[in-house]
Motif scaffolding. Structure first.
Motif, mmCIF file in Angstrom:
data_model
loop_
_atom_site.group_PDB
_atom_site.id
_atom_site.type_symbol
_atom_site.label_atom_id
_atom_site.label_comp_id
_atom_site.label_asym_id
_atom_site.label_seq_id
_atom_site.Cartn_x
_atom_site.Cartn_y
_atom_site.Cartn_z
ATOM 1 N N ALA A 41 22.191 53.652 23.102
ATOM 2 C CA ALA A 41 22.515 52.276 23.482
ATOM 3 C C ALA A 41 23.822 51.816 22.836
ATOM 4 O O ALA A 41 24.625 51.116 23.461
ATOM 5 N N ALA A 42 24.046 52.229 21.598
ATOM 6 C CA ALA A 42 25.292 51.861 20.916
ATOM 7 C C ALA A 42 26.503 52.491 21.601
ATOM 8 O O ALA A 42 27.569 51.877 21.704
ATOM 9 N N LEU A 43 26.343 53.724 22.076
ATOM 10 C CA LEU A 43 27.416 54.377 22.827
ATOM 11 C C LEU A 43 27.705 53.624 24.122
ATOM 12 O O LEU A 43 28.863 53.456 24.518
ATOM 13 N N LEU A 44 26.651 53.157 24.789
ATOM 14 C CA LEU A 44 26.843 52.363 26.002
ATOM 15 C C LEU A 44 27.594 51.075 25.689
ATOM 16 O O LEU A 44 28.418 50.614 26.487
ATOM 17 N N SER A 45 27.308 50.494 24.536
ATOM 18 C CA SER A 45 27.995 49.245 24.165
ATOM 19 C C SER A 45 29.485 49.485 23.961
ATOM 20 O O SER A 45 30.306 48.604 24.218
ATOM 21 N N SER A 46 29.865 50.676 23.508
ATOM 22 C CA SER A 46 31.280 50.981 23.320
ATOM 23 C C SER A 46 32.005 51.103 24.660
ATOM 24 O O SER A 46 33.234 51.015 24.725
ATOM 25 N N LYS A 47 31.231 51.290 25.748
ATOM 26 C CA LYS A 47 31.818 51.373 27.089
ATOM 27 C C LYS A 47 31.730 50.044 27.826
ATOM 28 O O LYS A 47 32.096 49.965 29.001
ATOM 29 N N GLY A 48 31.199 49.028 27.154
ATOM 30 C CA GLY A 48 31.105 47.717 27.774
ATOM 31 C C GLY A 48 29.906 47.527 28.673
ATOM 32 O O GLY A 48 29.791 46.500 29.352
ATOM 33 N N VAL A 49 28.978 48.484 28.686
ATOM 34 C CA VAL A 49 27.800 48.378 29.545
ATOM 35 C C VAL A 49 26.823 47.344 28.993
ATOM 36 O O VAL A 49 26.201 46.584 29.744
ATOM 37 N N GLY A 153 21.972 47.615 12.175
ATOM 38 C CA GLY A 153 23.313 47.070 12.294
ATOM 39 C C GLY A 153 24.384 48.087 11.952
ATOM 40 O O GLY A 153 25.401 48.194 12.639
ATOM 41 N N GLY A 154 24.153 48.855 10.889
ATOM 42 C CA GLY A 154 25.134 49.859 10.476
ATOM 43 C C GLY A 154 25.287 50.963 11.496
ATOM 44 O O GLY A 154 26.408 51.388 11.814
ATOM 45 N N THR A 155 24.154 51.452 12.028
ATOM 46 C CA THR A 155 24.210 52.519 13.025
ATOM 47 C C THR A 155 24.915 52.044 14.290
ATOM 48 O O THR A 155 25.780 52.736 14.839
ATOM 49 N N THR A 156 24.545 50.847 14.761
ATOM 50 C CA THR A 156 25.173 50.306 15.969
ATOM 51 C C THR A 156 26.670 50.136 15.784
ATOM 52 O O THR A 156 27.467 50.524 16.650
ATOM 53 N N THR A 157 27.075 49.571 14.647
ATOM 54 C CA THR A 157 28.504 49.343 14.386
ATOM 55 C C THR A 157 29.273 50.657 14.321
ATOM 56 O O THR A 157 30.338 50.799 14.929
#
Length: 209
Positions: A41-49, A153-157
């Motif tokens: 999910a964090a990787l998807l957030s880096s793509k703006g999804v 939070g740390g993993t997501t960031t």
């Protein structure tokens, strides 16, 4: 189909719900791939999804709530609960796993809950075991909240920024960010396991907490 690819096929709101539910159930004591879902999910957030902030909040909430429910179940069920789970799920709740987790709790107290968020074994045992061992709830809650927020939070960031850098400089090779994140996570896990093993090898002097 990989988890990241599958997550891209569902609406963003369901990604957030899935992150919170899977991590919550894992924290409750059910062996699910919470960390893999969070990284994806964090990787998807880096793509703006999806939004990295919402992913982090949902992951933190799932971790804290799941651990708290697990604490309550452990408090009510006590040691007999782990005996039953050990018979049904020996790979995750066998006597050796429980004994090792108990040694860590004896030595580190509430810090076992905090650092347990970063170690697969303790991630599914911390809540129920803290309740079964009658750790005061206020101490458990402090460690639970801090551990959940720092881990989620740390993993997501970290994954978000790794994914952004990968997309920017490597033209979409997001797998590089994932590999880097996994190597970082593996290195951290190995370091923590060595610290835990070193602590177990020292003469045990359990102090009252």
């Amino acid at each position: 189909m990989h988890i990241e690819e599958w997550l891209q096929t569902i609406p963003a709101v369901w990604v957030y719900i899935l992150v919170g539910v899977v991590i919550g159930l894992e924290s409750l004591g059910i062996p699910l791939p919470g960390e893999i879902v969070l990284v994806s999910a964090a990787l998807l957030s880096s793509k703006g999804v999806v939004s990295p902030i919402v992913v982090g909040v949902c992951a933190s909430a799932g971790a804290i709530i799941g651990d708290s429910i697990g604490y309550y179940i452990g408090w009510k069920g006590g040691r007999p609960l782990f005996d039953r789970l050990g018979r049904r799920f020996p790979k995750h709740f066998g006597p050796a796993h429980i004994a090792k987790a108990e040694r860590l709790f004896d030595r580190w107290g509430m810090w076992a809950v905090f650092f347990g968020r970063f170690v697969a074994l303790l991630r599914i045992l911390a809540g129920p075991l803290a309740g079964a061992l009658r750790m005061p709830y206020w101490r458990f809650l402090i460690a639970n909240v801090l551990g959940g927020v720092v881990w989620a939070g740390g993993t997501t960031t970290a994954i978000y920024y790794l994914g952004v850098v990968a997309d920017k400089w490597l033209k979409g090779f997001s797998w590089v960010g994932l590999v880097a994140a996994l190597l970082f996570g593996l290195g951290t896990t190995v370091w923590l396991k060595r610290k835990v093993r070193a602590a177990e090898d020292e003469p045990q002097s359990v102090t009252a907490r």
